[in-house]
Design a protein around this motif. Structure first.
Motif, PDB file in Angstrom:
ATOM      1  N   GLU A  52       0.838  -1.195   0.000  1.00 39.05           N
ATOM      2  CA  GLU A  52       0.000   0.000   0.000  1.00 39.05           C
ATOM      3  C   GLU A  52       0.878   1.252   0.000  1.00 39.05           C
ATOM      4  OE1 GLU A  52      -3.357  -0.049  -0.483  1.00 39.05           O
ATOM      5  OE2 GLU A  52      -2.866  -2.166  -0.748  1.00 39.05           O
ATOM      6  N   THR A  53       0.478   2.208  -0.792  1.00 38.28           N
ATOM      7  CA  THR A  53       1.185   3.484  -0.893  1.00 38.28           C
ATOM      8  C   THR A  53       0.183   4.608  -0.685  1.00 38.28           C
ATOM      9  OG1 THR A  53       0.754   3.693  -3.251  1.00 38.28           O
ATOM     10  CG2 THR A  53       2.773   2.521  -2.607  1.00 38.28           C
ATOM     11  N   LEU A  54       0.660   5.815  -0.540  1.00 41.90           N
ATOM     12  CA  LEU A  54      -0.244   6.941  -0.427  1.00 41.90           C
ATOM     13  C   LEU A  54      -1.150   7.009  -1.652  1.00 41.90           C
ATOM     14  CD1 LEU A  54      -1.221   9.411   1.080  1.00 41.90           C
ATOM     15  CD2 LEU A  54       0.616  10.713  -0.012  1.00 41.90           C
ATOM     16  N   TYR A  55      -0.593   6.757  -2.819  1.00 41.38           N
ATOM     17  CA  TYR A  55      -1.387   6.781  -4.047  1.00 41.38           C
ATOM     18  C   TYR A  55      -2.478   5.709  -4.015  1.00 41.38           C
ATOM     19  CZ  TYR A  55      -2.806   6.505  -8.885  1.00 41.38           C
ATOM     20  OH  TYR A  55      -3.553   6.477 -10.028  1.00 41.38           O
ATOM     21  N   SER A  56      -2.131   4.487  -3.618  1.00 40.59           N
ATOM     22  CA  SER A  56      -3.130   3.423  -3.617  1.00 40.59           C
ATOM     23  C   SER A  56      -4.231   3.693  -2.594  1.00 40.59           C
ATOM     24  CB  SER A  56      -2.485   2.054  -3.367  1.00 40.59           C
ATOM     25  OG  SER A  56      -2.011   1.936  -2.044  1.00 40.59           O
ATOM     26  N   THR A  58      -5.190   6.828  -1.519  1.00 39.44           N
ATOM     27  CA  THR A  58      -6.014   7.952  -1.969  1.00 39.44           C
ATOM     28  C   THR A  58      -6.878   7.561  -3.151  1.00 39.44           C
ATOM     29  OG1 THR A  58      -4.203   8.846  -3.306  1.00 39.44           O
ATOM     30  CG2 THR A  58      -4.482   9.752  -1.088  1.00 39.44           C
ATOM     31  N   SER A  59      -6.532   6.471  -3.840  1.00 40.73           N
ATOM     32  CA  SER A  59      -7.367   6.017  -4.948  1.00 40.73           C
ATOM     33  C   SER A  59      -8.723   5.501  -4.465  1.00 40.73           C
ATOM     34  CB  SER A  59      -6.646   4.937  -5.760  1.00 40.73           C
ATOM     35  OG  SER A  59      -6.575   3.724  -5.022  1.00 40.73           O
ATOM     36  N   VAL A  63     -11.311  11.708  -7.267  1.00 36.00           N
ATOM     37  CA  VAL A  63     -10.563  12.949  -7.427  1.00 36.00           C
ATOM     38  C   VAL A  63     -11.506  14.120  -7.197  1.00 36.00           C
ATOM     39  CG1 VAL A  63      -9.292  14.399  -9.069  1.00 36.00           C
ATOM     40  CG2 VAL A  63      -8.926  11.928  -9.017  1.00 36.00           C
TER      41      VAL A  63
END
Length: 70
Positions: A52-56, A58-59, A63
């Protein structure tokens, strides 16, 4: 409330069904962490948090949907 952030702009992370239920009752998005991938109602379920990443994370939100409450 004290942070002035709406619950719908928050993400709860939980590994139990009762926790997912509580997160949903609070009006938040939920990330279920379960090897068995059996957490009903979670916005998304993963086996672990390794990838998990910040991008995953926030997805999980649309938007433009993340807004700070006035």
């Amino acid at each position: 409330e004290q942070l002035r952030i709406r619950p719908c702009d928050c993400l709860g992370v939980e590994d139990a069904e009762a926790g997912i239920t509580a997160i949903q009752a609070a009006g938040m998005r939920s990330l279920g962490v379960s090897v068995e991938n059996n957490l009903q109602g979670a916005t998304r379920t993963v086996r672990d948090l390794t990838n998990e990443t910040l991008y995953s994370l926030t997805s999980l939100f649309t938007v433009g949907e993340l807004t700070k409450a006035a």
